[in-house]
Design a protein around this motif. Structure first.
Motif, PDB file in Angstrom:
ATOM      1  N   ALA A 129       0.767  -1.154  -0.133  1.00  0.00           N
ATOM      2  CA  ALA A 129      -0.061  -0.059   0.220  1.00  0.00           C
ATOM      3  C   ALA A 129       0.758   1.223  -0.054  1.00  0.00           C
ATOM      4  N   LEU A 130       2.090   1.103   0.538  1.00  0.00           N
ATOM      5  CA  LEU A 130       2.817   2.469   0.752  1.00  0.00           C
ATOM      6  C   LEU A 130       3.870   2.487  -0.549  1.00  0.00           C
ATOM      7  N   LEU A 131       4.257   1.474  -0.877  1.00  0.00           N
ATOM      8  CA  LEU A 131       5.426   1.563  -1.983  1.00  0.00           C
ATOM      9  C   LEU A 131       5.236   2.256  -3.288  1.00  0.00           C
ATOM     10  N   PRO A 132       3.886   2.427  -3.810  1.00  0.00           N
ATOM     11  CA  PRO A 132       3.624   3.197  -4.706  1.00  0.00           C
ATOM     12  C   PRO A 132       3.875   4.638  -4.444  1.00  0.00           C
ATOM     13  N   PHE A 133       3.595   5.160  -3.334  1.00  0.00           N
ATOM     14  CA  PHE A 133       3.806   6.284  -3.018  1.00  0.00           C
ATOM     15  C   PHE A 133       5.272   6.800  -2.897  1.00  0.00           C
ATOM     16  N   ILE A 134       5.868   5.832  -2.129  1.00  0.00           N
ATOM     17  CA  ILE A 134       7.296   6.139  -1.997  1.00  0.00           C
ATOM     18  C   ILE A 134       8.184   6.102  -3.406  1.00  0.00           C
ATOM     19  N   ARG A 135       7.675   5.229  -4.531  1.00  0.00           N
ATOM     20  CA  ARG A 135       8.104   5.317  -5.714  1.00  0.00           C
ATOM     21  C   ARG A 135       7.819   6.815  -6.411  1.00  0.00           C
ATOM     22  N   GLN A 136       6.598   7.245  -6.101  1.00  0.00           N
ATOM     23  CA  GLN A 136       6.245   8.645  -6.340  1.00  0.00           C
ATOM     24  C   GLN A 136       7.157   9.606  -5.826  1.00  0.00           C
ATOM     25  N   PHE A 137       7.352   9.549  -4.794  1.00  0.00           N
ATOM     26  CA  PHE A 137       8.488  10.524  -4.195  1.00  0.00           C
ATOM     27  C   PHE A 137       9.886  10.479  -4.597  1.00  0.00           C
ATOM     28  N   ALA A 138      10.403   9.355  -4.942  1.00  0.00           N
ATOM     29  CA  ALA A 138      11.740   8.878  -5.359  1.00  0.00           C
ATOM     30  C   ALA A 138      11.800   9.572  -6.639  1.00  0.00           C
ATOM     31  N   HIS A 139      10.582   9.421  -7.490  1.00  0.00           N
ATOM     32  CA  HIS A 139      10.832   9.854  -9.167  1.00  0.00           C
ATOM     33  C   HIS A 139      10.584  11.359  -9.178  1.00  0.00           C
ATOM     34  N   VAL A 140      10.319  12.216  -7.978  1.00  0.00           N
ATOM     35  CA  VAL A 140      10.566  13.598  -8.273  1.00  0.00           C
ATOM     36  C   VAL A 140      12.009  14.104  -8.363  1.00  0.00           C
ATOM     37  N   ASP A 141      12.857  13.440  -7.942  1.00  0.00           N
ATOM     38  CA  ASP A 141      14.168  13.672  -8.092  1.00  0.00           C
ATOM     39  C   ASP A 141      14.844  12.765  -7.877  1.00  0.00           C
ATOM     40  N   LEU A 142      14.966  11.619  -8.838  1.00  0.00           N
ATOM     41  CA  LEU A 142      15.710  10.353  -8.666  1.00  0.00           C
ATOM     42  C   LEU A 142      16.991  10.523  -8.314  1.00  0.00           C
ATOM     43  N   ASP A 143      17.927  11.285  -8.617  1.00  0.00           N
ATOM     44  CA  ASP A 143      19.415  11.655  -8.406  1.00  0.00           C
ATOM     45  C   ASP A 143      19.529  11.917  -6.725  1.00  0.00           C
ATOM     46  N   TRP A 144      18.459  12.939  -6.350  1.00  0.00           N
ATOM     47  CA  TRP A 144      18.655  13.062  -5.054  1.00  0.00           C
ATOM     48  C   TRP A 144      18.205  11.794  -4.042  1.00  0.00           C
ATOM     49  N   PHE A 145      17.206  11.173  -4.776  1.00  0.00           N
ATOM     50  CA  PHE A 145      16.786  10.062  -3.584  1.00  0.00           C
ATOM     51  C   PHE A 145      17.819   9.030  -3.782  1.00  0.00           C
ATOM     52  N   ASN A 146      18.579   8.812  -4.938  1.00  0.00           N
ATOM     53  CA  ASN A 146      19.589   7.557  -4.795  1.00  0.00           C
ATOM     54  C   ASN A 146      20.760   8.109  -4.041  1.00  0.00           C
ATOM     55  N   ALA A 147      21.032   9.165  -3.753  1.00  0.00           N
ATOM     56  CA  ALA A 147      21.957   9.686  -3.055  1.00  0.00           C
ATOM     57  C   ALA A 147      21.889   9.707  -1.633  1.00  0.00           C
ATOM     58  N   ALA A 148      20.664   9.778  -1.373  1.00  0.00           N
ATOM     59  CA  ALA A 148      20.239  10.233   0.081  1.00  0.00           C
ATOM     60  C   ALA A 148      20.574   8.806   1.086  1.00  0.00           C
ATOM     61  N   ASP A 149      20.415   9.158   2.225  1.00  0.00           N
ATOM     62  CA  ASP A 149      21.195   8.165   3.254  1.00  0.00           C
ATOM     63  C   ASP A 149      19.985   7.516   3.874  1.00  0.00           C
ATOM     64  N   PHE A 150      19.259   6.728   2.988  1.00  0.00           N
ATOM     65  CA  PHE A 150      18.230   5.727   3.252  1.00  0.00           C
ATOM     66  C   PHE A 150      18.335   4.569   2.560  1.00  0.00           C
ATOM     67  N   PRO A 151      19.538   3.756   2.824  1.00  0.00           N
ATOM     68  CA  PRO A 151      19.713   2.497   2.084  1.00  0.00           C
ATOM     69  C   PRO A 151      18.417   1.327   2.332  1.00  0.00           C
ATOM     70  N   HIS A 152      18.124   1.250   3.249  1.00  0.00           N
ATOM     71  CA  HIS A 152      16.981   0.182   3.567  1.00  0.00           C
ATOM     72  C   HIS A 152      15.627   0.829   2.452  1.00  0.00           C
ATOM     73  N   VAL A 153      15.267   1.904   2.548  1.00  0.00           N
ATOM     74  CA  VAL A 153      14.256   2.419   1.688  1.00  0.00           C
ATOM     75  C   VAL A 153      14.403   2.089   0.406  1.00  0.00           C
ATOM     76  N   GLN A 154      15.675   2.629   0.045  1.00  0.00           N
ATOM     77  CA  GLN A 154      16.244   2.323  -1.486  1.00  0.00           C
ATOM     78  C   GLN A 154      16.207   0.905  -1.955  1.00  0.00           C
ATOM     79  N   SER A 155      16.749  -0.041  -0.937  1.00  0.00           N
ATOM     80  CA  SER A 155      16.820  -1.405  -1.372  1.00  0.00           C
ATOM     81  C   SER A 155      15.254  -1.870  -1.530  1.00  0.00           C
ATOM     82  N   TRP A 156      14.400  -1.601  -0.694  1.00  0.00           N
ATOM     83  CA  TRP A 156      13.103  -1.856  -0.499  1.00  0.00           C
ATOM     84  C   TRP A 156      12.221  -1.451  -1.824  1.00  0.00           C
ATOM     85  N   LEU A 157      12.547  -0.102  -2.212  1.00  0.00           N
ATOM     86  CA  LEU A 157      11.856   0.243  -3.319  1.00  0.00           C
ATOM     87  C   LEU A 157      12.525  -0.247  -4.625  1.00  0.00           C
TER      88      LEU A 157
END
Length: 213
Positions: free
Chosen positions: A155-183
């Motif tokens: 239920a949450l993953l589609p919204f985290i995906r939407q958040f990530a894709h607003v600025d994917l470069d920023w998201f991929n460089a952010a310090d959220f390794p578990h969220v990044q792997s989960w997504l």
């Protein structure tokens, strides 16, 4: 009408979560992909609020809330046990996501419509939610609730995906390794790839599309 009819829009996170549960359940529906600026009259007749997803059952019942569609599908078949985890925790996570995080996400994604603050300000507000998810994923071994992937994750993953894709470069460089792997695991899964196939907008004259394929 032998199958339920599902009105959907491919990129909408609410519609994605509905399709995820339907695909996981294996229940066949007739998929009608819509264009948001040109919504079918039939969809508006059965659900005047005009948002997707909308599910019309053969008995005439209309389900037009994404979580209700998820629960309907899983009531038919929940072979992966999405509903077996702590229901109170699942419900609380979804409530916080839908009523708090989603508000900041919309302002982050459409920051030009909300000039009272900067996009960075809205992203920082969103990050508070990601901090909580990061802790849960670390604690529960890559799922939000103990015991493996549950309704909360999907239920949450589609919204985290939407958040990530607003600025994917920023998201991929952010310090959220578990969220990044989960997504990342979610986006590479057969389930997600299956529900994100592209279809032409529905017209009455076109051939019926059965989902999942």
């Amino acid at each position: 009408m032998n199958r339920p009819i599902l009105y959907s829009f491919r990129r909408c996170p609410y519609a994605i979560r509905g399709r995820l549960a339907i695909a996981q359940s294996g229940v066949e529906v007739e998929l009608r992909e819509i264009v948001l600026r040109d919504k079918p009259e039939h969809m508006l007749d059965i659900s005047p609020k005009g948002t997707v997803p909308v599910l019309l059952l053969p008995d005439g019942t209309v389900i037009d809330e994404s979580l209700d569609i998820m629960h309907w599908a899983l009531a038919q078949n929940d072979s992966d046990n999405w509903l077996e985890a702590d229901r109170n925790q699942i419900d609380q996570l979804i409530k916080e996501n839908d009523h708090e995080f989603k508000c900041w996400l919309d302002k982050y994604k459409y920051s030009d419509r909300h000039p009272e603050h900067s996009q960075t300000y809205y992203r920082n507000k969103c990050e508070l939610w990601l901090v909580q998810l990061e802790e849960l994923l670390n604690q529960n071994r890559e799922s939000l609730v103990a015991g493996g992937k549950s309704l909360a994750d999907y239920a949450l993953l589609p919204f985290i995906r939407q958040f990530a894709h607003v600025d994917l470069d920023w998201f991929n460089a952010a310090d959220f390794p578990h969220v990044q792997s989960w997504l990342s695991d979610f986006k590479e899964s057969d389930l997600f790839l299956g529900v994100m196939k592209k279809y032409k907008p529905w017209k009455e004259s076109q051939e019926l599309i059965v989902f999942p394929e």
